[in-house]
Design a protein around this motif. Structure first.
Motif, PDB file in Angstrom:
ATOM      1  N   VAL A  19       0.828  -1.209   0.000  1.00 35.08           N
ATOM      2  CA  VAL A  19       0.000   0.000   0.000  1.00 35.08           C
ATOM      3  C   VAL A  19       0.862   1.259   0.000  1.00 35.08           C
ATOM      4  N   ASN A  20       2.022   1.197   0.638  1.00 35.84           N
ATOM      5  CA  ASN A  20       2.900   2.363   0.728  1.00 35.84           C
ATOM      6  C   ASN A  20       3.934   2.428  -0.395  1.00 35.84           C
ATOM      7  N   SER A  21       3.810   1.544  -1.378  1.00 30.34           N
ATOM      8  CA  SER A  21       4.772   1.507  -2.483  1.00 30.34           C
ATOM      9  C   SER A  21       4.251   2.260  -3.689  1.00 30.34           C
ATOM     10  N   SER A  22       5.058   2.293  -4.714  1.00 31.37           N
ATOM     11  CA  SER A  22       4.637   2.943  -5.961  1.00 31.37           C
ATOM     12  C   SER A  22       3.562   2.127  -6.680  1.00 31.37           C
ATOM     13  N   ASN A  23       3.281   0.915  -6.203  1.00 32.89           N
ATOM     14  CA  ASN A  23       2.269   0.053  -6.825  1.00 32.89           C
ATOM     15  C   ASN A  23       0.861   0.318  -6.313  1.00 32.89           C
ATOM     16  N   VAL A  24       0.692   1.317  -5.441  1.00 36.25           N
ATOM     17  CA  VAL A  24      -0.634   1.547  -4.866  1.00 36.25           C
ATOM     18  C   VAL A  24      -1.664   1.865  -5.945  1.00 36.25           C
ATOM     19  N   GLY A  25      -1.238   2.528  -7.031  1.00 41.85           N
ATOM     20  CA  GLY A  25      -2.171   2.822  -8.114  1.00 41.85           C
ATOM     21  C   GLY A  25      -2.738   1.566  -8.733  1.00 41.85           C
ATOM     22  N   LYS A  26      -1.911   0.535  -8.847  1.00 37.36           N
ATOM     23  CA  LYS A  26      -2.381  -0.739  -9.402  1.00 37.36           C
ATOM     24  C   LYS A  26      -3.356  -1.413  -8.443  1.00 37.36           C
ATOM     25  N   LEU A  27      -3.127  -1.257  -7.127  1.00 36.46           N
ATOM     26  CA  LEU A  27      -4.070  -1.801  -6.141  1.00 36.46           C
ATOM     27  C   LEU A  27      -5.428  -1.113  -6.261  1.00 36.46           C
ATOM     28  N   VAL A  28      -5.418   0.195  -6.417  1.00 37.14           N
ATOM     29  CA  VAL A  28      -6.671   0.938  -6.551  1.00 37.14           C
ATOM     30  C   VAL A  28      -7.397   0.504  -7.825  1.00 37.14           C
ATOM     31  N   GLU A  29      -6.653   0.298  -8.890  1.00 37.28           N
ATOM     32  CA  GLU A  29      -7.237  -0.209 -10.128  1.00 37.28           C
ATOM     33  C   GLU A  29      -7.902  -1.568  -9.884  1.00 37.28           C
ATOM     34  N   GLU A  30      -7.247  -2.399  -9.087  1.00 37.56           N
ATOM     35  CA  GLU A  30      -7.802  -3.718  -8.761  1.00 37.56           C
ATOM     36  C   GLU A  30      -9.088  -3.585  -7.950  1.00 37.56           C
ATOM     37  N   VAL A  31      -9.117  -2.636  -7.013  1.00 39.23           N
ATOM     38  CA  VAL A  31     -10.334  -2.382  -6.238  1.00 39.23           C
ATOM     39  C   VAL A  31     -11.470  -1.951  -7.163  1.00 39.23           C
ATOM     40  N   VAL A  32     -11.175  -1.065  -8.102  1.00 39.48           N
ATOM     41  CA  VAL A  32     -12.192  -0.606  -9.052  1.00 39.48           C
ATOM     42  C   VAL A  32     -12.717  -1.776  -9.883  1.00 39.48           C
ATOM     43  N   ALA A  33     -11.820  -2.651 -10.327  1.00 38.93           N
ATOM     44  CA  ALA A  33     -12.242  -3.828 -11.097  1.00 38.93           C
ATOM     45  C   ALA A  33     -13.212  -4.682 -10.284  1.00 38.93           C
ATOM     46  N   GLY A  34     -12.902  -4.877  -8.994  1.00 43.62           N
ATOM     47  CA  GLY A  34     -13.760  -5.686  -8.131  1.00 43.62           C
ATOM     48  C   GLY A  34     -15.133  -5.086  -7.910  1.00 43.62           C
ATOM     49  N   HIS A  35     -15.249  -3.768  -8.103  1.00 42.18           N
ATOM     50  CA  HIS A  35     -16.550  -3.107  -7.971  1.00 42.18           C
ATOM     51  C   HIS A  35     -17.307  -3.075  -9.296  1.00 42.18           C
ATOM     52  N   LEU A  36     -16.608  -2.872 -10.377  1.00 41.31           N
ATOM     53  CA  LEU A  36     -17.285  -2.776 -11.678  1.00 41.31           C
ATOM     54  C   LEU A  36     -17.980  -4.071 -12.067  1.00 41.31           C
ATOM     55  N   ILE A  37     -17.431  -5.211 -11.667  1.00 43.80           N
ATOM     56  CA  ILE A  37     -18.060  -6.471 -12.062  1.00 43.80           C
ATOM     57  C   ILE A  37     -19.435  -6.648 -11.428  1.00 43.80           C
ATOM     58  N   ARG A  38     -19.747  -5.900 -10.380  1.00 41.19           N
ATOM     59  CA  ARG A  38     -21.020  -6.054  -9.675  1.00 41.19           C
ATOM     60  C   ARG A  38     -22.125  -5.153 -10.223  1.00 41.19           C
ATOM     61  N   VAL A  39     -21.779  -4.253 -11.129  1.00 34.02           N
ATOM     62  CA  VAL A  39     -22.677  -3.168 -11.501  1.00 34.02           C
ATOM     63  C   VAL A  39     -24.013  -3.661 -12.049  1.00 34.02           C
ATOM     64  N   LYS A  40     -23.997  -4.644 -12.935  1.00 31.57           N
ATOM     65  CA  LYS A  40     -25.276  -5.180 -13.420  1.00 31.57           C
ATOM     66  C   LYS A  40     -25.217  -6.698 -13.575  1.00 31.57           C
ATOM     67  N   GLU A  41     -24.440  -7.305 -12.721  1.00 28.05           N
ATOM     68  CA  GLU A  41     -24.236  -8.752 -12.776  1.00 28.05           C
ATOM     69  C   GLU A  41     -25.535  -9.502 -12.469  1.00 28.05           C
ATOM     70  N   SER A  42     -25.912 -10.377 -13.360  1.00 28.23           N
ATOM     71  CA  SER A  42     -27.033 -11.288 -13.150  1.00 28.23           C
ATOM     72  C   SER A  42     -26.891 -12.432 -14.138  1.00 28.23           C
ATOM     73  N   GLU A  43     -27.603 -13.505 -13.885  1.00 25.58           N
ATOM     74  CA  GLU A  43     -27.525 -14.659 -14.782  1.00 25.58           C
ATOM     75  C   GLU A  43     -28.882 -14.860 -15.459  1.00 25.58           C
ATOM     76  N   PRO A  44     -28.883 -15.423 -16.681  1.00 28.48           N
ATOM     77  CA  PRO A  44     -27.719 -15.933 -17.407  1.00 28.48           C
ATOM     78  C   PRO A  44     -27.069 -14.925 -18.356  1.00 28.48           C
ATOM     79  N   MET A  45     -27.721 -13.769 -18.607  1.00 37.49           N
ATOM     80  CA  MET A  45     -27.294 -12.923 -19.719  1.00 37.49           C
ATOM     81  C   MET A  45     -26.232 -11.892 -19.363  1.00 37.49           C
ATOM     82  N   LYS A  46     -26.169 -11.445 -18.111  1.00 32.57           N
ATOM     83  CA  LYS A  46     -25.291 -10.339 -17.766  1.00 32.57           C
ATOM     84  C   LYS A  46     -24.176 -10.762 -16.818  1.00 32.57           C
ATOM     85  N   LEU A  47     -23.366 -11.682 -17.255  1.00 28.65           N
ATOM     86  CA  LEU A  47     -22.154 -11.999 -16.527  1.00 28.65           C
ATOM     87  C   LEU A  47     -21.170 -10.860 -16.752  1.00 28.65           C
ATOM     88  N   TYR A  48     -20.264 -10.633 -15.782  1.00 27.15           N
ATOM     89  CA  TYR A  48     -19.460  -9.409 -15.834  1.00 27.15           C
ATOM     90  C   TYR A  48     -18.638  -9.269 -17.115  1.00 27.15           C
TER      91      TYR A  48
END
Length: 506
Positions: free
Chosen positions: A394-423
């Motif tokens: 978290v305290n390294s220069s890689n923190v931006g990549k961690l934040v990107e990973e957090v955003v990815a983990g949130h975007l997949i939930r935005v309209k996730e449903s089955e069977p048609m709207k898998l992330y």
């Protein structure tokens, strides 16, 4: 054969009634936790004749949600304790044993509607055949069945064909940042001094109450117009300082309830390494053993995790990962999909512009679905204590990549449903001479490019325009909110605090 002792131990309300909650491990753990996470309730989902499927990673609170639901059924709705059955499949049982368990419960005299809760069902091969047979025979007409599991493949829409489960599949993932913030505010609303100490920000009672009300009633869908979203972000901009401080905590904890409690409990000097080890063992062993009809090898799952650790958020190919793992491509793909199937990895496909339209390409990106999984895997692979590895990252220069990973983990939930709207049908990334972290496809067919630039100074000049992308969001660390034409710039903590999830994400 399943012993009667075990059945009675798991269904203590049969003998103790509502008092069972005073000695149930899961309920007591929840009551004693530093923070009680806000989640949608399971109770409204339970209708006679319905089969509800809830899936998500281990240790996110599926069992706690079930136990709290049973407590409400017994104590508030006054369902007869004898009409509620629960079983946790912590070890494999046969299809016949499973059928006998259910038939034994259903054969008893019941006073009204009955409720069956089947926890971590993937340990039972052929469970769906039993439920399908019982449903088709009419034996479940007056029964609400709720099934949970941590392996997506065994809980898909094809599991119970013709039983109306297409709209009855839900996800219980780790807590989102929005859930985290609302839970924190709710839990500390009568103790602002403790929250002020935790955040290093002086809250008043009225400010906390106003912030909680505003956030609870304000959310943004990526489907809406940028101008409307802009108004919502402006409404919470005044809470940027406490939200940014909470985001710093969320970056340390991720979304696991236990990890969040440890992070917020300042009487604990640091998170115990045992929880990092527990999560890593789950994600490694589940991927190896129960995500496929054929058993796997935990050592190969570990090698796959190690390879992805070094490539999080980078454009890769299956061949490149296979080369890094020193395994053949087919085996590599097998283990990557096992890990995605057990909710460990997010796998995104790339797109690029072609005649002003976006075309899918073979390039891939991988992320952990929760950053605490990333920390747990990294600690195991490096041999460092979990809290030490986390803080270093978290305290390294890689923190931006961690934040990107957090955003990815949130975007997949935005309209996730089955069977048609898998992330993977609505979240991609853009690969070309200009790269964009995420491409979100609206229901209208328009595309939003979402770029994470976690630094203090970022502006519209940093946005990369490409053919086929209609709107752009630039997520920063601490810039002000600005909107011009089809580009909006805002801090990532405000974006995540208001981001809505689909109704199928609990």
């Amino acid at each position: 054969m399943v012993s009667l002792d075990k059945v009675l131990e798991l269904n203590k309300w049969w003998t103790k009634g509502r008092e069972f909650a005073n000695e149930d491990y899961d309920i007591l753990s929840y009551r004693n936790s530093v923070i009680k996470l806000q989640r949608k309730e399971l109770l409204p989902l339970l209708k006679p004749g319905s089969i509800i499927i809830v899936k998500g990673p281990r240790r996110v609170g599926k069992t706690v949600a079930i136990k709290l639901t049973i407590e409400k059924l017994v104590s508030e709705i006054e369902i007869s304790p004898d009409d509620i059955f629960y079983f946790s499949f912590d070890e494999t049982i046969s299809q016949n044993e499973f059928e006998n368990l259910l038939r034994d419960f259903l054969s008893r005299v019941h006073s009204g509607s009955t409720y069956i809760f089947l926890d971590e069902i993937q340990a039972v091969r052929g469970w769906q055949n039993v439920l399908l047979a019982l449903a088709n025979s009419g034996a479940l007409a007056n029964t609400a069945v709720l099934v949970t599991g941590s392996i997506a493949h065994f809980l898909g829409t094809e599991t119970l064909p013709g039983r109306g489960t297409e709209d009855n599949i839900y996800y219980l993932r780790t807590s989102s940042f929005r859930d985290f913030v609302i839970s924190v505010l709710n839990n500390f609303r009568s103790n602002t001094s403790a929250l002020s100490y935790l955040l290093g920000y002086n809250f008043s009672l009225s400010e906390l109450a106003n912030m909680l009300e505003t956030l609870s009633n304000t959310f943004v869908s990526l489907e809406e117009d940028l101008g409307e979203a802009y108004k919502s972000y402006l409404a919470i901009q005044k809470y940027f300082i406490p939200l940014s401080k909470m985001f710093d905590l969320y970056l340390l904890s991720g979304g696991y309830p236990k990890s969040i409690s440890y992070t917020l409990d300042r009487s604990e000097p640091k998170q115990p390494s045992t929880f990092y080890e527990e999560i890593y063992n789950y994600i490694k062993n589940d991927a190896a053993t129960i995500t496929s009809q054929a058993s796997g090898d935990p050592a190969k799952a570990s090698k796959t995790i190690s390879a992805v650790l070094d490539l999080v958020g980078s454009k890769v190919s299956y061949s490149k990962i296979a080369q890094k793992m020193a395994m053949n491509k087919a085996t590599t793909i097998n283990y990557l999909h096992r890990l995605e199937n057990s909710f460990v990895f997010i796998e995104l496909n790339g797109v690029k512009s072609f005649k002003n339209k976006l075309r899918e390409i073979s390039a891939k990106k991988f992320y952990f679905s929760d950053i605490f999984m990333h920390y747990s895997a990294g600690a195991a692979q490096t041999g460092k204590p979990g809290s030490e590895y986390t803080k270093e990252l978290v305290n390294s220069s890689n923190v931006g990549k961690l934040v990107e990973e957090v955003v990815a983990g949130h975007l997949i939930r935005v309209k996730e449903s089955e069977p048609m709207k898998l992330y993977n049908t609505y979240i991609k990334f853009y690969e070309g001479s200009k790269e964009i972290d995420f491409i979100y496809k609206k229901d209208s067919g328009r595309h939003i490019g979402i770029e994470v630039k976690y630094q203090n100074e970022a502006s519209m000049q940093d946005v990369k325009r490409v053919a086929g992308v209609d709107e752009y969001l630039l997520l920063t660390k601490s810039s002000g909110i600005s909107l011009k034409s089809n580009i909006m710039v805002l801090p990532v903590c405000l974006f995540l605090a208001l981001l809505s999830s689909s109704k199928h994400n609990l």
